[in-house]
Design a protein around this motif. Structure first.
Motif, PDB file in Angstrom:
ATOM      1  N   MET A   1       0.838  -1.221   0.000  1.00 63.47           N
ATOM      2  CA  MET A   1       0.000   0.000   0.000  1.00 63.47           C
ATOM      3  C   MET A   1       0.862   1.255   0.000  1.00 63.47           C
ATOM      4  SD  MET A   1      -3.411  -0.241   2.364  1.00 63.47           S
ATOM      5  CE  MET A   1      -2.572  -0.480   3.892  1.00 63.47           C
ATOM      6  N   LEU A   2       1.932   1.229   0.815  1.00 64.34           N
ATOM      7  CA  LEU A   2       2.787   2.414   0.915  1.00 64.34           C
ATOM      8  C   LEU A   2       3.541   2.659  -0.389  1.00 64.34           C
ATOM      9  CD1 LEU A   2       4.081   1.903   4.574  1.00 64.34           C
ATOM     10  CD2 LEU A   2       2.506   3.677   3.768  1.00 64.34           C
ATOM     11  N   ARG A   3       3.970   1.584  -1.040  1.00 67.08           N
ATOM     12  CA  ARG A   3       4.641   1.736  -2.348  1.00 67.08           C
ATOM     13  C   ARG A   3       3.666   2.344  -3.360  1.00 67.08           C
ATOM     14  NH1 ARG A   3       9.659   0.768  -1.804  1.00 67.08           N
ATOM     15  NH2 ARG A   3      10.375  -1.260  -1.075  1.00 67.08           N
ATOM     16  N   GLU A   4       2.456   1.788  -3.380  1.00 64.47           N
ATOM     17  CA  GLU A   4       1.449   2.307  -4.316  1.00 64.47           C
ATOM     18  C   GLU A   4       1.145   3.781  -4.046  1.00 64.47           C
ATOM     19  OE1 GLU A   4      -0.723  -2.013  -4.960  1.00 64.47           O
ATOM     20  OE2 GLU A   4      -1.799  -0.432  -3.878  1.00 64.47           O
ATOM     21  N   ALA A   5       1.300   4.170  -2.783  1.00 63.17           N
ATOM     22  CA  ALA A   5       1.015   5.563  -2.416  1.00 63.17           C
ATOM     23  C   ALA A   5       2.220   6.469  -2.664  1.00 63.17           C
ATOM     24  CB  ALA A   5       0.592   5.626  -0.959  1.00 63.17           C
ATOM     25  N   GLY A   6       3.319   5.884  -3.188  1.00 61.11           N
ATOM     26  CA  GLY A   6       4.429   6.732  -3.635  1.00 61.11           C
ATOM     27  C   GLY A   6       5.629   6.820  -2.718  1.00 61.11           C
ATOM     28  N   ALA A   7       5.711   5.979  -1.681  1.00 65.52           N
ATOM     29  CA  ALA A   7       6.887   6.023  -0.790  1.00 65.52           C
ATOM     30  C   ALA A   7       8.150   5.713  -1.593  1.00 65.52           C
ATOM     31  CB  ALA A   7       6.712   5.009   0.341  1.00 65.52           C
ATOM     32  N   ALA A   8       9.251   6.448  -1.316  1.00 63.67           N
ATOM     33  CA  ALA A   8      10.505   6.238  -2.047  1.00 63.67           C
ATOM     34  C   ALA A   8      11.246   5.014  -1.498  1.00 63.67           C
ATOM     35  CB  ALA A   8      11.374   7.481  -1.947  1.00 63.67           C
ATOM     36  N   GLU A   9      11.281   4.889  -0.173  1.00 63.61           N
ATOM     37  CA  GLU A   9      11.904   3.721   0.477  1.00 63.61           C
ATOM     38  C   GLU A   9      11.045   3.351   1.680  1.00 63.61           C
ATOM     39  OE1 GLU A   9      15.987   4.459   1.629  1.00 63.61           O
ATOM     40  OE2 GLU A   9      16.471   5.286  -0.346  1.00 63.61           O
ATOM     41  N   ILE A  10      11.068   2.049   2.015  1.00 62.81           N
ATOM     42  CA  ILE A  10      10.282   1.608   3.176  1.00 62.81           C
ATOM     43  C   ILE A  10      11.180   0.738   4.056  1.00 62.81           C
ATOM     44  CG2 ILE A  10       8.261   0.308   3.952  1.00 62.81           C
ATOM     45  CD1 ILE A  10       7.055   0.960   1.122  1.00 62.81           C
ATOM     46  N   HIS A  11      11.465   1.243   5.263  1.00 67.45           N
ATOM     47  CA  HIS A  11      12.298   0.519   6.216  1.00 67.45           C
ATOM     48  C   HIS A  11      11.404   0.114   7.397  1.00 67.45           C
ATOM     49  CE1 HIS A  11      15.845   1.698   3.949  1.00 67.45           C
ATOM     50  NE2 HIS A  11      15.233   2.863   3.787  1.00 67.45           N
ATOM     51  N   VAL A  12      11.199  -1.183   7.544  1.00 69.40           N
ATOM     52  CA  VAL A  12      10.291  -1.655   8.596  1.00 69.40           C
ATOM     53  C   VAL A  12      11.105  -1.927   9.864  1.00 69.40           C
ATOM     54  CG1 VAL A  12       8.622  -3.443   9.228  1.00 69.40           C
ATOM     55  CG2 VAL A  12       8.742  -2.645   6.856  1.00 69.40           C
ATOM     56  N   ARG A  13      10.642  -1.380  10.973  1.00 67.25           N
ATOM     57  CA  ARG A  13      11.302  -1.577  12.272  1.00 67.25           C
ATOM     58  C   ARG A  13      10.268  -2.112  13.265  1.00 67.25           C
ATOM     59  NH1 ARG A  13      14.708  -1.310   9.291  1.00 67.25           N
ATOM     60  NH2 ARG A  13      16.649  -0.150   9.272  1.00 67.25           N
ATOM     61  N   ILE A  14      10.652  -3.190  13.962  1.00 64.10           N
ATOM     62  CA  ILE A  14       9.691  -3.900  14.808  1.00 64.10           C
ATOM     63  C   ILE A  14      10.148  -3.823  16.269  1.00 64.10           C
ATOM     64  CG2 ILE A  14       8.537  -6.133  15.220  1.00 64.10           C
ATOM     65  CD1 ILE A  14       7.870  -4.891  12.491  1.00 64.10           C
ATOM     66  N   SER A  15       9.229  -3.411  17.160  1.00 63.05           N
ATOM     67  CA  SER A  15       9.615  -3.157  18.550  1.00 63.05           C
ATOM     68  C   SER A  15       9.509  -4.394  19.443  1.00 63.05           C
ATOM     69  CB  SER A  15       8.793  -2.001  19.120  1.00 63.05           C
ATOM     70  OG  SER A  15       7.426  -2.347  19.136  1.00 63.05           O
ATOM     71  N   SER A  16       9.480  -5.582  18.837  1.00 61.54           N
ATOM     72  CA  SER A  16       9.658  -6.827  19.597  1.00 61.54           C
ATOM     73  C   SER A  16      10.487  -7.760  18.715  1.00 61.54           C
ATOM     74  CB  SER A  16       8.308  -7.461  19.952  1.00 61.54           C
ATOM     75  OG  SER A  16       7.619  -7.847  18.781  1.00 61.54           O
ATOM     76  N   PRO A  17      11.148  -8.754  19.294  1.00 57.74           N
ATOM     77  CA  PRO A  17      11.954  -9.675  18.484  1.00 57.74           C
ATOM     78  C   PRO A  17      11.061 -10.596  17.641  1.00 57.74           C
ATOM     79  CG  PRO A  17      12.529  -9.774  20.833  1.00 57.74           C
ATOM     80  CD  PRO A  17      11.252  -9.031  20.730  1.00 57.74           C
ATOM     81  N   PRO A  18      11.648 -11.377  16.730  1.00 58.85           N
ATOM     82  CA  PRO A  18      10.831 -12.297  15.928  1.00 58.85           C
ATOM     83  C   PRO A  18      10.038 -13.273  16.801  1.00 58.85           C
ATOM     84  CG  PRO A  18      13.063 -12.136  15.049  1.00 58.85           C
ATOM     85  CD  PRO A  18      13.068 -11.401  16.346  1.00 58.85           C
ATOM     86  N   VAL A  19       8.749 -13.434  16.483  1.00 64.81           N
ATOM     87  CA  VAL A  19       7.906 -14.408  17.209  1.00 64.81           C
ATOM     88  C   VAL A  19       8.153 -15.773  16.578  1.00 64.81           C
ATOM     89  CG1 VAL A  19       5.536 -15.097  17.739  1.00 64.81           C
ATOM     90  CG2 VAL A  19       6.150 -12.682  17.737  1.00 64.81           C
ATOM     91  N   LYS A  20       8.758 -16.677  17.357  1.00 65.11           N
ATOM     92  CA  LYS A  20       9.150 -17.967  16.782  1.00 65.11           C
ATOM     93  C   LYS A  20       8.441 -19.145  17.418  1.00 65.11           C
ATOM     94  CE  LYS A  20      13.748 -16.878  15.162  1.00 65.11           C
ATOM     95  NZ  LYS A  20      15.171 -17.113  15.275  1.00 65.11           N
ATOM     96  N   TRP A  21       7.759 -18.912  18.542  1.00 68.15           N
ATOM     97  CA  TRP A  21       7.177 -20.022  19.288  1.00 68.15           C
ATOM     98  C   TRP A  21       5.717 -19.732  19.563  1.00 68.15           C
ATOM     99  CZ3 TRP A  21      10.555 -24.047  20.422  1.00 68.15           C
ATOM    100  CH2 TRP A  21      11.904 -23.753  20.196  1.00 68.15           C
ATOM    101  N   PRO A  22       4.891 -20.766  19.622  1.00 64.93           N
ATOM    102  CA  PRO A  22       3.477 -20.512  19.933  1.00 64.93           C
ATOM    103  C   PRO A  22       3.280 -20.122  21.396  1.00 64.93           C
ATOM    104  CG  PRO A  22       3.863 -22.857  19.524  1.00 64.93           C
ATOM    105  CD  PRO A  22       5.179 -22.171  19.357  1.00 64.93           C
ATOM    106  N   CYS A  23       2.190 -19.439  21.651  1.00 62.17           N
ATOM    107  CA  CYS A  23       1.823 -19.099  23.032  1.00 62.17           C
ATOM    108  C   CYS A  23       0.723 -20.056  23.474  1.00 62.17           C
ATOM    109  CB  CYS A  23       1.298 -17.670  23.099  1.00 62.17           C
ATOM    110  SG  CYS A  23       0.665 -17.239  24.724  1.00 62.17           S
ATOM    111  N   PHE A  24       0.866 -20.610  24.661  1.00 60.65           N
ATOM    112  CA  PHE A  24      -0.177 -21.489  25.197  1.00 60.65           C
ATOM    113  C   PHE A  24      -0.945 -20.811  26.328  1.00 60.65           C
ATOM    114  CE2 PHE A  24       3.227 -24.299  23.614  1.00 60.65           C
ATOM    115  CZ  PHE A  24       2.516 -24.889  22.573  1.00 60.65           C
ATOM    116  N   PHE A  25      -0.719 -19.495  26.473  1.00 69.08           N
ATOM    117  CA  PHE A  25      -1.253 -18.813  27.658  1.00 69.08           C
ATOM    118  C   PHE A  25      -2.261 -17.733  27.326  1.00 69.08           C
ATOM    119  CE2 PHE A  25       3.208 -20.127  28.432  1.00 69.08           C
ATOM    120  CZ  PHE A  25       2.902 -21.224  29.222  1.00 69.08           C
ATOM    121  N   GLY A  26      -2.939 -17.908  26.191  1.00 73.24           N
ATOM    122  CA  GLY A  26      -4.052 -16.997  25.945  1.00 73.24           C
ATOM    123  C   GLY A  26      -3.906 -16.145  24.702  1.00 73.24           C
TER     124      GLY A  26
END
Ligand code: SF4
Length: 448
Positions: free
Chosen positions: A335-360
């Motif tokens: 969507m952002l590319r279609e809207a004309g963004a020149a570059e898109i750098h994604v930054r995530i404020s938690s580490p990669p989710v690699k394991w399932p959660c069994f607690f809700g």
């Protein structure tokens, strides 16, 4: 809702505003109440599994609401099957969720002479047997109870009104109803509130392992957990992310609204201006909480609309709180590319989710988690971003100010805060499978 001699339960599927109107609320009269709203974890999304769950007891009845998810559901189902039969009252389980088993167990306890236990006595006996995440509120005709699992995985707080007490999942709920915060219910604590005031007891030693994902995404930002503001934790995650994963760019934008505090922190620490590049449709729910993949995919486009005037020609830092399956971010980058963004750098404020959660948190199976089997660069490429970076585990934890050993961070590092039973005893549809499969437990569940 109890008027002191009778409990009336009113519940249905859907949003609170779809279920309750003035007439139904007006019909609920009394001085003790429990309420519940959440998406399904164990058990299908069907009316029987909506909460509060309800059971008749020898002393009256019991209604119970549960935030969290249990991990020894199969054992609890066996315990329900072993309950002594009591005249005129069904001990079998109609629902297929973990919560209903606890309600059935609380309702069905007897002493050595076969005399029914009170709710409080039953809770002292049953709660030590329950494993997993459980912040419970329950009531009989005269008393409100609240209990929290020994790890305190989900929050639960106690508040005070001029003429009463309030227990809520999040401190923000106390603010909304005008109650003052008193304290958290301690991990392993059971409290009872009746006409004589408040009593507290402990059914297990506290071994705190609060869910770190509450700080990242789940809890409302205006909530405090274990004395730490969720909002400030998120801003600090953004600041740390900027230091750990800097990038040359023109504008920092957030995936609204859960990414907003971290984006503000990222902008502040990086010196790159913060702007609003995406508008959220306020009437669409959280995307990963939608129960089916089809709705989820539709939901992403319904949920966000880019502000073309703001993002056209800009090198963007897009800050989000987490990536689970990656569908949201892939659609977003497109969507952002279609809207004309020149570059898109994604930054995530938690580490990669690699394991399932069994607690809700009904994230996904391991196979559905995008961080499983892909490197970070591969994930970035798969979503069409110019770069992708996550905060480190320690960076995220430091931002909460909570000591690492006191947090559950299993979905990130695979270190579960308690022993888990075999994988086949952990499924969301465990009780439906058992009922359909005719196992011993299923037979037991069907027995009157
Ligand atoms: S596994 Fe993740 S989401 Fe689940 S309780 Fe632990 S930290 Fe929270």
């Amino acid at each position: 809702m109890s008027n002191g001699s009778q409990i009336l339960v009113f519940k249905d599927m859907g949003l609170v505003s779809q279920v309750f109107d003035e007439t139904s609320l007006g019909s609920l009269r009394g001085h003790i109440a429990v309420g519940h709203a959440r998406y399904s974890t164990t058990g299908a999304s069907v009316w029987e599994n909506a909460q509060p769950t309800f059971r008749a007891t020898a002393h009256g009845s019991i209604a119970l609401g549960h935030n969290g998810n249990l991990v020894n559901t199969a054992r609890l189902a066996d315990m329900v099957a072993d309950l002594p039969r009591q005249d005129g009252r069904a001990t079998q389980v109609a629902a297929t969720n973990d919560t209903d088993l606890v309600t059935a167990l609380l309702a069905g306890q007897v002493d050595d002479d076969g005399k029914p236990l009170t709710s409080e006595q039953a809770a002292a006996r049953i709660l030590p047997e329950v494993r997993g995440a459980f912040s419970l509120v329950f009531m009989d005709e005269t008393t409100l109870y609240a209990a929290r699992d020994p790890q305190g995985i989900r929050p639960l707080v106690l508040g005070r009104l001029d003429r009463g007490w309030v227990v809520a999942s999040e401190s923000a709920a106390l603010d909304i109803c005008g109650a003052s915060f008193v304290r958290e219910i301690e991990p392993g604590e059971l409290i009872a509130i009746d006409e004589n005031g408040i009593r507290t007891s402990r059914f297990a030693e506290a071994k705190p392992k609060g869910c770190v994902f509450e700080y990242v995404y789940l809890a409302r930002p205006d909530t405090d957990i274990a004395g730490r503001s969720v909002y400030l934790s998120r801003v600090e995650m953004g600041r740390k992310l900027a230091k750990e994963a800097p990038v040359d760019a023109d504008l920092v934008i957030a995936t609204p609204e859960s990414g907003t505090p971290a984006a503000i922190g990222y902008a502040e620490a990086s010196g790159i201006p913060y702007g609003s590049g995406l508008v959220k449709n306020a009437y669409v729910g959280r995307t990963f909480i939608q129960p089916s993949q089809t709705i989820r995919q539709l939901g992403i486009r319904l949920k966000l609309n880019p502000l073309k005037e703001v993002i056209k020609g800009k090198r963007l830092v897009v800050v989000d709180d987490s990536i689970v399956r990656g569908n949201t971010q892939r659609a977003l980058v497109k969507m952002l590319r279609e809207a004309g963004a020149a570059e898109i750098h994604v930054r995530i404020s938690s580490p990669p989710v690699k394991w399932p959660c069994f607690f809700g948190i009904d994230f996904a199976t391991r196979a559905e988690l995008i961080a499983n089997g892909m490197t970070i660069d591969e994930i970035g490429t798969s979503m069409g971003a110019d770069s992708l970076a996550y905060i480190s585990l320690d960076g995220m934890i430091e931002a909460t100010t909570i000591a690492k050993p006191n947090l559950c961070r299993a979905c990130f590092d695979g270190e579960y805060p308690m022993e888990l039973p075999d994988p086949e005893l952990l499924g969301k549809q465990l009780l439906e499978t058992e009922l359909a499969g005719g196992t011993d437990a299923a037979d037991a569940l069907r027995r009157p």
